[in-house]
Structure formats: structure tokens, C-alpha cells
Design a protein around this motif. Structure first.
Motif, short mmCIF file in Angstrom:
data_model
loop_
_atom_site.label_atom_id
_atom_site.label_comp_id
_atom_site.label_asym_id
_atom_site.label_seq_id
_atom_site.Cartn_x
_atom_site.Cartn_y
_atom_site.Cartn_z
N LEU A 105 0.84 -1.33 0.00
CA LEU A 105 0.32 -0.15 0.04
C LEU A 105 0.75 1.16 -0.22
O LEU A 105 1.68 1.22 0.97
CB LEU A 105 -0.87 0.23 1.10
CG LEU A 105 -1.38 1.48 1.98
CD1 LEU A 105 -2.17 1.66 0.61
CD2 LEU A 105 -2.19 1.23 3.15
N ARG A 106 0.86 2.18 -0.82
CA ARG A 106 1.19 3.22 -0.96
C ARG A 106 0.84 4.65 -0.41
O ARG A 106 -0.31 4.53 -1.86
CB ARG A 106 1.48 3.20 -2.50
CG ARG A 106 3.01 2.03 -2.76
CD ARG A 106 3.67 2.19 -4.37
NE ARG A 106 4.52 3.93 -4.20
CZ ARG A 106 5.57 2.91 -4.50
NH1 ARG A 106 6.58 1.93 -3.72
NH2 ARG A 106 6.50 3.96 -4.53
N VAL A 107 0.66 5.23 0.27
CA VAL A 107 0.08 6.29 0.38
C VAL A 107 0.76 8.14 -0.02
O VAL A 107 1.53 8.28 1.13
CB VAL A 107 -0.59 6.46 1.82
CG1 VAL A 107 -1.18 7.81 2.52
CG2 VAL A 107 -1.41 5.32 2.24
N ALA A 108 0.42 8.59 -0.65
CA ALA A 108 1.13 10.16 -1.58
C ALA A 108 1.74 10.47 0.08
O ALA A 108 0.04 10.91 0.85
CB ALA A 108 0.40 10.43 -2.69
N GLN A 109 2.50 11.31 -0.54
CA GLN A 109 2.85 12.10 1.45
C GLN A 109 2.19 13.60 0.80
O GLN A 109 2.95 14.79 -0.48
CB GLN A 109 4.55 12.24 0.99
CG GLN A 109 4.54 13.83 2.83
CD GLN A 109 4.02 12.88 3.12
OE1 GLN A 109 3.25 13.72 3.98
NE2 GLN A 109 4.80 11.98 4.56
N THR A 110 1.14 13.79 0.92
CA THR A 110 0.15 14.83 0.50
C THR A 110 0.27 16.50 1.59
O THR A 110 -0.49 17.62 1.41
CB THR A 110 -1.40 14.73 0.58
OG1 THR A 110 -2.66 14.44 1.70
CG2 THR A 110 -1.58 14.11 -0.95
N GLY A 111 0.70 15.70 2.43
CA GLY A 111 0.70 17.21 3.74
C GLY A 111 0.48 16.43 5.43
O GLY A 111 -0.48 16.13 5.13
N SER A 112 2.27 16.22 6.07
CA SER A 112 1.69 16.08 8.04
C SER A 112 1.25 14.87 7.78
O SER A 112 1.22 14.35 8.22
CB SER A 112 0.79 17.19 8.54
OG SER A 112 1.92 18.33 8.01
N VAL A 113 1.32 13.82 6.17
CA VAL A 113 1.53 12.09 6.61
C VAL A 113 1.49 11.41 7.64
O VAL A 113 3.15 11.38 7.11
CB VAL A 113 0.49 11.27 5.04
CG1 VAL A 113 0.76 9.87 5.05
CG2 VAL A 113 0.45 12.96 3.76
N THR A 114 1.92 11.13 8.43
CA THR A 114 2.45 9.74 9.05
C THR A 114 1.56 8.98 9.58
O THR A 114 0.36 8.96 9.76
CB THR A 114 3.06 10.72 10.35
OG1 THR A 114 1.92 11.68 11.24
CG2 THR A 114 3.89 11.69 10.16
N SER A 115 2.32 7.54 9.53
CA SER A 115 1.17 5.95 10.29
C SER A 115 1.00 6.39 11.86
O SER A 115 2.06 6.80 12.37
CB SER A 115 2.36 5.45 10.52
OG SER A 115 1.45 4.10 9.91
N THR A 116 -0.07 5.94 11.56
CA THR A 116 -0.69 5.45 13.13
C THR A 116 -1.01 3.56 13.41
O THR A 116 -1.41 3.86 14.31
CB THR A 116 -2.49 6.50 13.03
OG1 THR A 116 -2.63 6.18 12.41
CG2 THR A 116 -1.33 8.09 13.22
N GLY A 117 -0.30 3.30 12.32
CA GLY A 117 -0.35 1.63 12.56
C GLY A 117 -1.47 1.35 11.05
O GLY A 117 -1.37 1.19 10.46
N ALA A 118 -1.19 -0.35 11.12
CA ALA A 118 -1.74 -0.92 10.56
C ALA A 118 -2.42 -2.28 10.93
O ALA A 118 -2.05 -2.82 11.76
CB ALA A 118 -0.53 -1.38 9.44
#
Length: 245
Positions: A154-167
Motif C-alpha cells: 500500500l502506497r499512501v502519497a505524502q500530501t502533507g503531514s502524512v504520518t503512520s498511526t498503524g496497520a
């Protein structure tokens, strides 16, 4: 209600309650008590004395008449002092969603926008419970045959302040190795099936969670892919994400 009639009602109720509390109620004895109480309250020169059986019958009829006139029944007179019993409810049955294995779907069903490769299909969507600060991207993978190898990315684009919180994933955690990286402007979640493990036929979910800049986030640049191996050989599916809601 007042006067002699009220006194008779109260005495009858008291006697009925006392009689109901006895281990083995004696109907004849109760009626005899009632008869004596009535006789004591209604003695006079004009009252005729009746023989035994007629007195009992008369007392019974009088009791019934008094109780009906006063709006009472034997049951209500005794029940006042009895503790109330809570209603007994049958336990609810299992919901339909609990009757199937987590992550599974009815055979043959597909979501709109799904991708297929032989016995494997997939779809991507932003979870409807996402909000203006946080989101979850869901990759749904289905297979009609067991898989001996599987890697989901899964690739989530860095659109601004994107930080992981879990999976998480709906398949057993111990069956997969998980990595999280940030590269080329994407937050990359990767699940790899461990050697010797198998993905059974069914429909399964892989989800990445993340915070983002306040406001509605555009998931148009997000992507997913899945590489699998079935008895028929290697299979690959990939796609984008539809908005949640």
C-alpha cells in the motif's frame, strides 16, 4: 370508602395475605375466619342465624361480592407484598456478520472498481470512518483458491503531514512479515506471507492508518499492488482508491 365497609375490606385483605403465606393453605379454615369476622361486624337482633353449610356458602358469596365491589381480587390482595420478578429475556442470537469468518464475503461477489487476475481479485477504498485529521486506506483481496505466496503493498502519497498511526490485516498476524517505509514521496506499507504459510480461499483486508493535514485529503495519488502465487502460477493485481463514505 369509610366506616364498617372499609374496616371489613382491610380485615379481609389482611386475612387473605396471612392465609396465602401459610405453607399449605386450608380453604375451609380461611372461609371460617372470614365468616367469623363478618359475623362480629354485623351482629344485631334482625340478623338470622344460618346452619353450618349455608353460613360457609354465604360467607363465600359475601367475600366475592365485597372484593368485586371494592375492585380487588384474591391475587391482587396477596400480590402487593410479593417481590416483583424481573422479566427473563432470551439471549440474542449471533449477528449475521459474526456467522462468517472475519474478512470473508459471499462467494462470487465483487466490489465496483475491483481488479482481477485469474482466481484473485482486489479493490482499494478510503475507509468511511476517516475524518479531517485521520484516515484509513483499505486494500481488499479475494481469492477463490489457496495462495502459497502473497505480498501486498500500500502506497499512501505524502500530501502533507502524512504520518503512520498503524496497520492491520484480517489474516493472522503471525503469518506475515510487515514493514513500513517512506520513500519517493510515499508512505509504504508492505505485508509479506511467511514461507510455509498459506492464504485460504476467501476475502481479506489489509489496512494502513495515518494522520494527515487538516481537511479533506485527496487519495487520487495513492496506489496498491498484490503479487500472489496459486497452484496455477504467479498472479498480480493493482489499482487505486475510491473515496470513503
Amino acid at each position: 370508602m369509610s366506616g364498617p365497609r372499609r374496616d371489613v375490606d382491610e380485615e379481609l385483605r389482611a386475612r387473605l395475605r396471612a392465609a396465602a403465606g401459610e405453607h399449605r393453605p386450608d380453604r375451609a379454615r380461611i372461609l371460617a375466619r372470614v365468616e367469623r369476622g363478618m359475623a362480629a361486624g354485623n351482629r344485631g337482633p334482625a340478623r338470622a342465624r344460618l346452619p353450618g353449610r349455608l353460613r360457609v356458602a354465604g360467607a363465600t358469596a359475601a367475600v366475592a361480592g365485597i372484593l368485586v365491589a371494592g375492585g380487588y381480587t384474591v391475587a391482587s390482595a396477596v400480590r402487593d407484598d410479593a417481590p416483583a420478578r424481573p422479566p427473563v429475556a432470551a439471549p440474542p442470537g449471533p449477528r449475521e456478520s459474526e456467522s462468517r469468518e472475519p474478512g470473508s464475503r459471499e462467494p462470487g461477489s465483487r466490489e465496483s472498481g475491483s481488479r482481477e487476475s485469474g482466481p484473485v481479485w482486489s479493490s482499494g477504498a478510503v475507509d468511511p470512518h476517516s475524518n479531517e485529521f485521520w484516515a484509513q486506506s483499505n486494500v481488499t483481496l479475494g481469492t477463490s483458491t489457496p495462495l502459497s505466496a502473497l505480498t501486498v503493498e500500500l502506497r499512501v502519497a505524502q500530501t502533507g503531514s502524512v504520518t503512520s498511526t498503524g496497520a492491520w490485516r484480517s489474516l493472522p498476524e503471525d503469518d506475515f512479515a510487515f514493514t513500513l517505509d517512506e520513500r519517493d514521496g510515499f508512505l509504504v506499507y508492505r505485508w509479506t506471507l511467511r514461507q510455509g504459510r498459506t492464504v485460504p480461499a476467501g476475502e481479506w483486508m489489509f489496512a494502513g492508518q495515518y494522520n494527515h493535514r487538516r481537511g479533506g485529503r485527496d487519495a487520487g495519488g495513492d496506489r496498491y499492488s498484490a503479487a500472489a502465487t496459486a497452484a496455477s502460477g504467479p498472479l498480480t493485481v493493482r489499482g487505486g482508491f475510491t473515496p470513503g463514505g
